[in-house]
Design a protein around this motif. Structure first.
Motif, short mmCIF file in Angstrom:
data_model
loop_
_atom_site.label_atom_id
_atom_site.label_comp_id
_atom_site.label_asym_id
_atom_site.label_seq_id
_atom_site.Cartn_x
_atom_site.Cartn_y
_atom_site.Cartn_z
N VAL A 81 36.58 37.33 49.24
CA VAL A 81 36.69 37.23 47.72
C VAL A 81 38.09 36.42 47.78
CG1 VAL A 81 37.28 38.35 45.71
CG2 VAL A 81 35.55 39.30 47.19
N VAL A 82 38.36 35.31 47.34
CA VAL A 82 39.55 34.52 47.08
C VAL A 82 39.74 33.89 45.94
CG1 VAL A 82 38.66 32.55 48.32
CG2 VAL A 82 41.09 33.12 48.52
N SER A 83 40.95 33.73 45.18
CA SER A 83 41.32 32.92 43.99
C SER A 83 41.35 31.47 44.73
CB SER A 83 42.74 33.48 43.60
OG SER A 83 42.85 32.49 42.47
N GLY A 112 45.61 28.57 32.11
CA GLY A 112 44.67 27.43 32.73
C GLY A 112 43.34 28.04 33.12
N THR A 113 42.53 27.28 34.00
CA THR A 113 41.09 27.97 34.29
C THR A 113 41.10 27.77 35.84
OG1 THR A 113 39.77 26.09 33.85
CG2 THR A 113 39.92 27.47 32.26
N THR A 114 40.44 28.83 36.47
CA THR A 114 40.22 28.57 37.94
C THR A 114 38.93 29.65 38.10
OG1 THR A 114 41.17 28.89 40.11
CG2 THR A 114 41.78 30.57 38.65
N GLN A 115 38.56 29.81 39.42
CA GLN A 115 37.68 30.71 39.73
C GLN A 115 38.07 31.55 40.64
OE1 GLN A 115 34.62 27.65 40.47
NE2 GLN A 115 34.71 27.94 42.56
N VAL A 116 37.22 32.60 41.14
CA VAL A 116 37.37 33.42 42.44
C VAL A 116 36.16 33.17 43.03
CG1 VAL A 116 37.36 35.90 43.06
CG2 VAL A 116 38.74 35.31 41.14
N ASP A 117 36.10 32.73 44.18
CA ASP A 117 34.98 32.41 45.13
C ASP A 117 34.62 33.59 45.90
OD1 ASP A 117 34.82 29.74 44.42
OD2 ASP A 117 36.70 29.39 45.42
N ILE A 118 33.35 33.96 45.96
CA ILE A 118 32.85 35.33 46.85
C ILE A 118 31.81 34.99 47.60
CG2 ILE A 118 31.63 37.58 46.31
CD1 ILE A 118 32.43 37.16 43.19
#
Length: 157
Positions: A81-83, A112-118
């Protein structure tokens, strides 16, 4: 008049392409998961979005599922799990349970916007079958709750 007809034609072609893509992707296996926010709200699906201010944090619990929506297991130690943007939010993992983590706002006022990748290994044997997902994260400004004052020096009129 001909420009309007051309635009309508392009919109029709685009709609047909989207519908065709949706029909084709129904048969492909996808990573589905349940995310429980603070153990009170559960989201089930493929795309999740969290909206929070830069000074907040949210707890997340991953619950991998099989293609029928039943609980499934992933290879122990394989969950990543990483931002995608550490400047907007960070991820703090639970050292005792790899399916638990917190998403923390940057606490700097940056929005702002980003995502957490899993990702995780779904093959419980010797092979590797990587499943992936993401959580969209919107970092918002805090709402005003009052006034501060900047008062200048008194001067003669």
């Amino acid at each position: 008049m001909s420009a309007a007809i051309f635009i309508l034609f392009l919109l029709g072609v685009l709609a047909f392409g989207i519908l065709h893509h949706l029909r084709q992707s129904k048969d492909k296996p996808r990573f589905r998961y349940i995310i429980a926010l603070s153990k009170k709200i559960k989201f089930i699906g493929d795309n999740i979005m969290i909206s929070m201010s830069y000074s907040q944090k949210v707890s997340v619990e991953l619950a991998p599922q099989d293609s029928n929506g039943n609980p499934a297991t992933v290879e122990p130690g394989s969950v990543q799990v990483v931002s995608a943007n550490q400047g907007l939010c960070t991820v703090v993992r639970d050292p005792n349970n790899e399916l638990l983590f917190e998403v923390l706002g940057n606490n700097t006022g940056v929005v702002g916007t980003t995502q957490v990748d899993i990702s995780a290994d779904a093959d419980l044997g010797q092979g590797v079958v990587t499943i992936t997902g993401f959580i969209g994260v919107e970092i918002t400004p805090k709402q005003a709750v009052g006034f501060g004052f900047n008062i200048g020096e008194p001067i003669e009129q």
